[in-house]
Scaffold this active site. Structure first.
Site, mmCIF file in Angstrom:
data_model
loop_
_atom_site.group_PDB
_atom_site.id
_atom_site.type_symbol
_atom_site.label_atom_id
_atom_site.label_comp_id
_atom_site.label_asym_id
_atom_site.label_seq_id
_atom_site.Cartn_x
_atom_site.Cartn_y
_atom_site.Cartn_z
ATOM 1 N N GLY A 174 9.066 4.899 -0.509
ATOM 2 C CA GLY A 174 7.918 5.496 0.184
ATOM 3 C C GLY A 174 7.656 4.712 1.460
ATOM 4 C CG ASP A 197 8.558 8.465 2.783
ATOM 5 O OD1 ASP A 197 8.179 9.652 2.660
ATOM 6 O OD2 ASP A 197 7.782 7.507 2.771
ATOM 7 C CG ASP A 224 10.302 14.280 -5.318
ATOM 8 O OD1 ASP A 224 9.616 13.313 -5.705
ATOM 9 O OD2 ASP A 224 10.027 15.461 -5.610
ATOM 10 C CE LYS A 239 0.641 -1.836 3.303
ATOM 11 N NZ LYS A 239 0.413 -0.417 3.625
ATOM 12 C CG HIS A 243 -3.139 3.112 -3.200
ATOM 13 N ND1 HIS A 243 -4.124 2.798 -2.292
ATOM 14 C CD2 HIS A 243 -2.169 3.743 -2.487
ATOM 15 C CE1 HIS A 243 -3.774 3.229 -1.085
ATOM 16 N NE2 HIS A 243 -2.600 3.799 -1.184
ATOM 17 C CD GLU A 271 -0.686 0.026 -4.118
ATOM 18 O OE1 GLU A 271 -1.655 0.210 -3.362
ATOM 19 O OE2 GLU A 271 0.201 0.894 -4.308
ATOM 20 C CD GLU A 302 -6.703 1.076 -3.757
ATOM 21 O OE1 GLU A 302 -5.804 0.363 -4.233
ATOM 22 O OE2 GLU A 302 -6.557 1.737 -2.707
#
Ligand SMILES: C[S@@+](CC[C@H](N)C(=O)[O-])C[C@H]1O[C@@H](n2cnc3c(N)ncnc32)[C@H](O)[C@@H]1O
Length: 338
Positions: A174, A197, A224, A239, A243, A271, A302
């Site tokens: 990602g 990504d 994906d 990173k 979340h 995170e 979070e």
């Protein structure tokens, strides 16, 4: 803000967002640079009405973004220079995203609190905000640029917090348009990298790798992460990914990472960590606000350190340590066996 005595004051916080957004939209920081200019001259340069602009500059002065250097002259403070697209750090793209996308999203917060659903789910558009975002290329651009501005400001802290030189190939899962993996590779000349990504990030990532001179040792792989994570890296970094997703979806991503890693492979999760007991400290507030941002879109949360550890351990990883990188933490995990 912990010192606020009145709800009347606190509830007007959105006005500060609007004032900062107006400054960014008018390019005040780029136009002023290190100089001070009169409101009249600045009004001419940024195509604004002079007395209205002076009133904006006064408001910016009261929040520490500008200063009035005597007479009618205004300049940017160090804080204000962060609105300059060419500054380091620059949060201009984040300010534009906040002012144009997040402000609208947050207006419906109460609906998400009532229903527990994201804005996308409430509109009946499905559960994957990122898939839906693909229908609005201008929102994708705003979002990706905002993430670059935040991540760029953190790279020096991330490379301090973890010794990547022990790795051979690092994959940023990602990894968007490649800001973080490029930063890690520039600090570690022998390292090779992969940014993974959605395909829509590929062009920007490749351009970035060429621009910073790492195209020969960093490649972009489109895919994906709910379907498959490519093999090849001994360290997977992610990173601001978990979340975004609730536990069941996060566990799928983590299991795909585990499948892709060799035994002895490393997983690094970067995170914000939620406090076990929230206080009025600015850091706790920032995390709690980010948590509500995730509630609204894209539907994640979070988590506390204990929650991250439980999540990664449920996907078969072994906890190996935690270190700080500014407002973020690096949680390190090992894959100890197949
Ligand atoms: C919050 S951004 C984080 C970007 C980058 N890691 C950073 O911190 O700057 C989440 C990233 O996940 C990517 N993403 C979302 N869904 C994905 C999927 N199903 N497969 C791969 N990447 C995905 C998005 O395109 C986006 O770049």
């Amino acid at each position: 803000m912990s010192g606020s005595e009145s709800i009347f004051d606190l509830v007007q916080s959105h006005r500060i967002t609007a004032v900062i957004y107006a400054a960014a939209k008018l390019d005040l920081a780029e136009t002023l640079g290190d100089d001070a200019k009169s409101a009249a001259e600045l009004a001419r340069l940024v195509s604004a009405e002079e007395s209205a602009l002076r009133r904006l500059l006064v408001a910016l002065t009261t929040i520490g973004v500008c200063n009035q250097t005597g007479g009618d002259r205004f300049g940017m403070t160090d804080l204000g220079r962060q609105l300059d697209r060419n500054a380091y750090p620059s949060f201009k793209d984040w300010v534009l995203f906040e002012g144009e996308v997040l402000v609208r999203s947050w207006a419906g917060l109460v609906d998400s609190v009532r229903s527990g659903k994201t804005a996308t789910e409430i509109r009946g558009e499905g559960h994957d905000r990122y898939a839906v975002m693909g229908n609005s290329p201008e929102v994708v651009s705003r979002f990706n640029a905002a993430m670059v501005s935040l991540t760029r400001s953190l790279v020096p802290k991330i490379v301090q917090a973890y010794d990547f030189s022990k790795a051979n190939i690092v994959m940023d899962l990602g990894g968007g348009s490649g800001e973080l993996i490029a930063g890690v590779l520039l600090h570690n000349p022998n390292l090779r990298g992969i940014a993974f990504d959605l395909a829509r990030c590929e062009t920007a990532a490749r351009e970035h790798f060429n621009r910073v001179g790492i195209a020969d040792r960093c490649r972009f792989v489109a895919g994906d992460f709910f379907e498959a994570v490519p093999r090849g890296a001994d360290t997977i970094l992610m990173k601001s990914i978990l979340h975004n997703w609730r536990d069941d979806r996060s566990e799928i991503i983590l299991r795909k990472c585990r499948d892709a890693l060799p035994v002895g492979g490393k997983l690094i999760i970067i995170e914000r960590i939620m406090p076990e007991l929230p206080t009025t400290a600015a850091r706790d507030r920032e995390r709690a606000m980010s948590d509500l941002n995730m509630l609204r879109e894209p539907g994640g949360l979070e988590r506390t350190e204990a929650q991250y550890r439980a999540l990664a351990e449920s996907a078969g990883f072994t906890f190996a340590g935690i270190s700080n990188a500014g407002a973020f933490s690096l949680l390190q995990f090992d894959k100890v066996a197949n």
